[in-house]
Design an enzyme around this catalytic site. Structure first.
Site, PDB file in Angstrom:
ATOM      1  CG  ASN A 403      -2.026   1.075   1.098  1.00 20.53           C
ATOM      2  OD1 ASN A 403      -2.920   0.995   0.261  1.00 20.53           O
ATOM      3  ND2 ASN A 403      -1.919   2.093   1.938  1.00 20.53           N
ATOM      4  CG  ASP A 404       1.288   3.066   3.655  1.00 13.58           C
ATOM      5  OD1 ASP A 404       0.283   3.716   3.317  1.00 13.58           O
ATOM      6  OD2 ASP A 404       1.337   2.374   4.690  1.00 13.58           O
ATOM      7  CB  VAL A 405       6.040   0.638  -0.553  1.00 15.03           C
ATOM      8  CG1 VAL A 405       6.461   0.453   0.901  1.00 15.03           C
ATOM      9  CG2 VAL A 405       5.280  -0.569  -1.069  1.00 15.03           C
TER      10      VAL A 405
END
Length: 478
Positions: A403-405
């Site tokens: 997700n965040d990466v």
């Protein structure tokens, strides 16, 4: 007697060489297994020759044997049974045990009262402080990763509490050093406490250890899953430093060298991972991403779903596919299915590569370990810096549980907690397919703008089942 001491010193020297060579080999997936074996042999050698220490009481030898038998049995059984998806929490708790052992050594040395000199008391106290923080903090990290602690907890005035508790603990540590040194040239010290050796009051030691343990818990409680890889690495560095300090106190060269090597490696790894997140260590500890953060503004667009059949067709007829694994793949245990899917795509003439972000997963190298365990060739796995320029030429970027990466707001939204964090350029691919269990945000709590982009399609479901469906559809296209 002299020959035995020479043998012990030589053995410690050989063990130290094995530690260093083992760590060097661990830097490459190709030689990592040999590195673990070499370092393990060094530890076995250092442990065995310790039994030859002249003058060691028989009772100590018996206790050491019992401790090694119990600890070794537990480690062997748990190591055999632990699932690869549970490896982060195992690393966390074992790392904590190392810090706890260092703190325990300091406690025993304090109780024996044999230390003399400010230097020994200072190093013993530092080792006790750092080891206690590493132990309790690692236990909290284990509880979070194991699911025993479902969310991050932030106290009122959290940073004030952190600083106050750290100052109190440091003050107690200074008092221990001051009271415990064998002789003091300080006239104020002599005036207040008299000259000569001074015993450290038990209440002071107990209070110091309680505060140090509490500090590790309080600092780690607010830290969420997004920061966990860096925290585990940081505590690993703490454990190494604590072991090195206590090795000096005990006059044990093997502990000194092992502690320094682990501490240095852990420190460098922590710095590299913090750099990969574009967040200083102080922010991770005092301004953690707790799961309640939100990027500013509203994400425009809608999520567009794709079926397993369509996803299989898109990848089957692509020239280049880059797979980005994340924690969702680990939770679902989908790494073997991903490897099988890769083989089917390669048989169809597709160039398949894996892109790994430094903080993907819940421990350093988490994704690399899972892919290696599934049999994915090392030469298909690339780090962020090696592969980011390839996304422009990729037909498909397949995001599995990450997700965040891959969140583009890291480039554009200055109000976002992850702004400035280097990300994998999945959005630069012609098409993006995201395997995700639902529509919720990631561990940082930030909505992912990638999921709403025109070239992105969502493939909902558990990664293992979804990839299995894709494989079945790929088989029909042969």
């Amino acid at each position: 007697m002299q020959e035995i001491r020479w043998l012990i010193s030589a053995s410690y020297f050989i063990a130290a060489i094995l530690f260093i060579l083992g760590l060097k080999k661990m830097s490459s997936p190709v030689t990592a297994r040999k590195g673990i074996v070499w370092a393990g042999l060094g530890m076995v050698l250092a442990t065995l020759v310790t039994f030859l220490t002249p003058g060691m009481p028989t009772g100590n030898i018996v206790l050491m044997t019992i401790a090694i038998a119990i600890g070794g049995s537990i480690a062997w059984v748990s190591g055999k049974k632990v699932a690869m998806t549970d490896m982060p929490q195992m690393v966390a708790i074992y790392n904590g045990m190392g810090g706890g052992a260092a703190a325990g050594i300091a406690a025993v040395e304090f109780a024996r009262g044999h230390m003399a000199g400010t230097m020994l008391f200072t190093l013993a106290t530092l080792g006790a402080l750092i080891g206690s923080v590493s132990f309790s903090g690692s236990c909290v990290a284990f509880a979070k990763l194991q699911g025993l602690m479902k969310k991050a907890y932030r106290l009122p005035a959290q940073n004030t509490v952190n600083i106050a508790l750290a100052l109190v603990t440091l003050g107690l540590g200074i008092a221990i050093v001051w009271l415990g040194q064998a002789a003091s040239p300080d006239p104020i010290h002599d005036l207040l406490f008299g000259k000569g050796p001074l015993a450290v009051p038990p209440w002071l030691l107990v209070g110091f250890f309680i505060c140090a343990l509490a500090l590790g818990v309080v600092v780690t409680l607010p830290i969420g899953g997004a920061d966990m890889p860096v925290v585990i690495s940081l505590f690993n560095a703490f454990t190494g430093l604590a072991v090195g300090f206590e090795g000096y106190v005990m006059g044990n060269p093997a502990l000194i060298i092992a502690g320094i090597v682990v501490g240095a490696a852990g420190t460098l790894l922590t710095q590299l991972m913090a750099k990969a997140m574009n967040r200083p260590i102080t922010n991770i500890l005092f301004q953690p991403i707790s799961g309640e953060a939100q990027a500013s503004g509203t994400v425009n667009g809608t999520m567009k779903e794709v079926s397993a059949l369509d996803a299989a067709a898109m990848m089957h007829y692509a020239n280049k596919v880059i797979i980005i694994p994340g924690y969702g793949m680990a939770v679902a245990g989908a790494q073997h299915k991903v490897r099988e899917m890769t083989e089917w795509l390669e048989n169809a003439g597709v160039d398949v590569r894996f892109a790994i972000h430094p903080v993907a997963g819940r421990m350093p190298g988490h994704m690399n370990v899972l892919l290696a365990e599934a049999g994915v060739p090392y030469d298909k796995i690339f780090d962020l810096e090696e592969i980011n320029s390839d996304f422009n030429q990729a037909d498909i970027a397949l995001v599995i549980g990450a997700n965040d990466v891959v969140n583009p707001v890291a480039r554009t939204d200055k109000a976002s907690p992850i702004y400035g964090m280097p990300i994998l350029n999945a959005d630069y691919a012609s098409q993006v397919i995201v395997v995700k269990r639902g529509q919720g945000a990631g561990y940082s709590g930030i909505e992912n703008a990638l999921f709403y982009m025109e070239n992105c399609r969502m493939l909902y479901g558990s990664a293992q089942k979804v990839i299995a469906d894709v494989i079945q559809n790929l088989k029909t296209m042969e």
